[in-house]
Enzyme design. Structure first.
Site, mmCIF file in Angstrom:
data_model
loop_
_atom_site.group_PDB
_atom_site.id
_atom_site.type_symbol
_atom_site.label_atom_id
_atom_site.label_comp_id
_atom_site.label_asym_id
_atom_site.label_seq_id
_atom_site.Cartn_x
_atom_site.Cartn_y
_atom_site.Cartn_z
ATOM 1 N N CYS A 150 0.765 -1.142 -0.007
ATOM 2 C CA CYS A 150 0.110 0.042 -0.132
ATOM 3 C C CYS A 150 0.857 1.547 -0.050
ATOM 4 C CB CYS A 150 -0.897 0.053 1.240
ATOM 5 S SG CYS A 150 -1.931 -1.349 1.139
ATOM 6 N N HIS B 218 -9.093 3.443 -2.477
ATOM 7 C CA HIS B 218 -7.528 3.259 -2.135
ATOM 8 C C HIS B 218 -6.669 2.399 -3.385
ATOM 9 C CE1 HIS B 218 -3.999 1.837 -0.418
ATOM 10 N NE2 HIS B 218 -4.399 0.877 0.494
ATOM 11 N N CYS C 113 -0.272 2.313 6.444
ATOM 12 C CA CYS C 113 -0.250 1.174 6.964
ATOM 13 C C CYS C 113 0.127 0.433 5.750
ATOM 14 C CB CYS C 113 -1.251 0.340 7.885
ATOM 15 S SG CYS C 113 -2.848 0.404 6.815
#
Length: 403
Positions: free
Chosen positions: A91, A359, A389
């Site tokens: 991510c 996202h 995160c």
């Protein structure tokens, strides 16, 4: 050491990430090339103006495989003498691309880079690369592997967050995103995506649900309860790792978790000499970068220790930060960050986040740095911290100072 500056930040609108989404017909390389072309055109770049294109994308298979960064350069209007580097820190890939570019510049390895990332989640399914940590029993058993949704629910259980709290954060994200779009706050960064005839495909984030309220969220079924409590029974694995917990409280669902979307983003990073040579004014200085490894089972707590690390390394305190962007992978991630540092929620994700707008894994890290920069300029504030995160238990962070 040479300073690294942000000269520009651009992103596509975020598409729904489904077959009926506006961006679905675009390939990953096509969307990437459009964003690279926007950076080139907006800043009057020509020839070998940048040293490299560093491009994050998470699921590096199919159309997102084969060094997508180089493919995007070749499809774009950039000179073929500019190479490309594809990277994957899950991510945080887009942020890591920016951080890597900044540190290359600080070390004297080139005057400028384009850095960012892409993820077409409606075309290349998340997890389709067959990650070893999920499918190799020797590693999965050693690390007490559970899916990220279970990890988010572990955070909620461990740190005492209720269903109402995570739903309230999700509702606020939707409200802030809607207000930001209504106030045209993303106009400086958004690049409308056009088709080959110059007609608009998508000009705004299409995933948002601005009318979301607590009643609507309360009606949603916890998304990870069944996989936790029945088959394949991931709660038992979590409780083996954390025996002090009596049970896992499943509080996350589609409404308080990040949206699966398509999108791309890029930043133009360079030293002072680059700006002077091209007649460009820097918008911010990248003051510090950091990354860290964390517990791979609870997995999503990385923003806390990486923020502690970056502040320590930079000789700063949390009070030196005016604004925060904490990626809304799941609502509990942001709640835990606010709890750990006792920061005012009004300073965190001022314009909404990934719960409302989505996202796109490889792009989000670059998106939130650009969003942070725009908001620092809009509000007249000085210093911001962006953090995410990361799957498998990691964290990444960037501190920028407005110029």
């Amino acid at each position: 050491m040479t300073d690294a500056y942000i000269y520009d930040a651009v992103r596509s609108p975020r598409g729904k990430g489904r077959a009926d989404g506006a961006l679905h017909e675009l390939t990953s390389v096509a969307l990437s090339a459009k964003i690279l072309n926007a950076v080139k055109a907006r800043n009057g770049l020509d020839g070998h103006a940048v040293e490299d294109v560093i491009w994050g994308n998470v699921t590096q298979v199919g159309e997102q495989g084969g060094c997508l960064a180089r493919s995007a350069v070749l499809l774009s209007d950039l000179d073929e003498s500019i190479p490309g580097l594809a990277i994957n820190r899950f991510c945080a890939s887009g942020m890591e691309a920016v951080n890597l570019a900044a540190n290359q510049i600080k070390g004297g390895a080139g005057q400028a880079y384009i850095a960012g990332g892409v993820e077409m989640m409606g075309r290349v399914a998340m997890g389709s690369d067959g990650a070893a940590i999920a499918v190799d029993p020797s590693l999965a058993m050693k690390t007490y592997f559970v899916p990220q949704g279970i990890s988010a629910d572990i955070i909620g259980t461990e740190y005492g967050f209720s269903r109402d709290q995570v739903d309230a954060l999700a509702m606020e994200s939707q409200a802030r995103a809607a207000a930001a779009w209504a106030d045209n706050r993303f106009a400086k960064s958004i690049i409308p995506i056009l088709d080959q005839n110059g007609l608009p495909i998508l000009a705004t984030d299409e995933y948002m649900r601005p009318g979301t309220d607590m009643q609507a969220l309360g009606a949603l079924k916890p998304a990870f309860k069944d996989m936790g409590e029945t088959m394949p029974g991931f709660d038992k694995i979590a409780l083996m790792k954390y025996p002090h917990l009596e049970r896992i409280n499943h509080i996350h669902h589609a409404g308080n978790s990040s949206g699966i979307v398509d999108g791309a983003a890029a930043l133009l990073i360079g030293n002072a000499e680059f700006g002077k040579a091209h007649g460009l004014k820097p918008r911010a200085r990248i003051r510090a970068t950091a990354k860290i490894g964390t517990d791979p089972t609870i997995m999503l707590t990385g923003p806390v220790p990486v923020t502690e690390k970056i502040l320590r390394d930079a000789g700063m305190s949390i009070k030196d930060i005016d604004l925060f962007e904490v990626n809304e992978a799941f609502a509990a991630v942001v709640l835990r960050f606010q709890q750990a540092f006792d920061v005012d929620p009004a300073l965190v994700n001022v314009n909404g986040g990934s719960i409302a707008m989505g996202h796109p894994l490889g792009a989000t890290g670059a998106i939130i740095i650009g969003t942070l920069l725009d908001e620092l300029e809009r509000s007249g504030k000085s210093t911001g911290l962006a953090t995410l995160c990361i799957a498998s238990g990691m964290g990444a962070a960037t501190i920028i100072e407005r110029i």
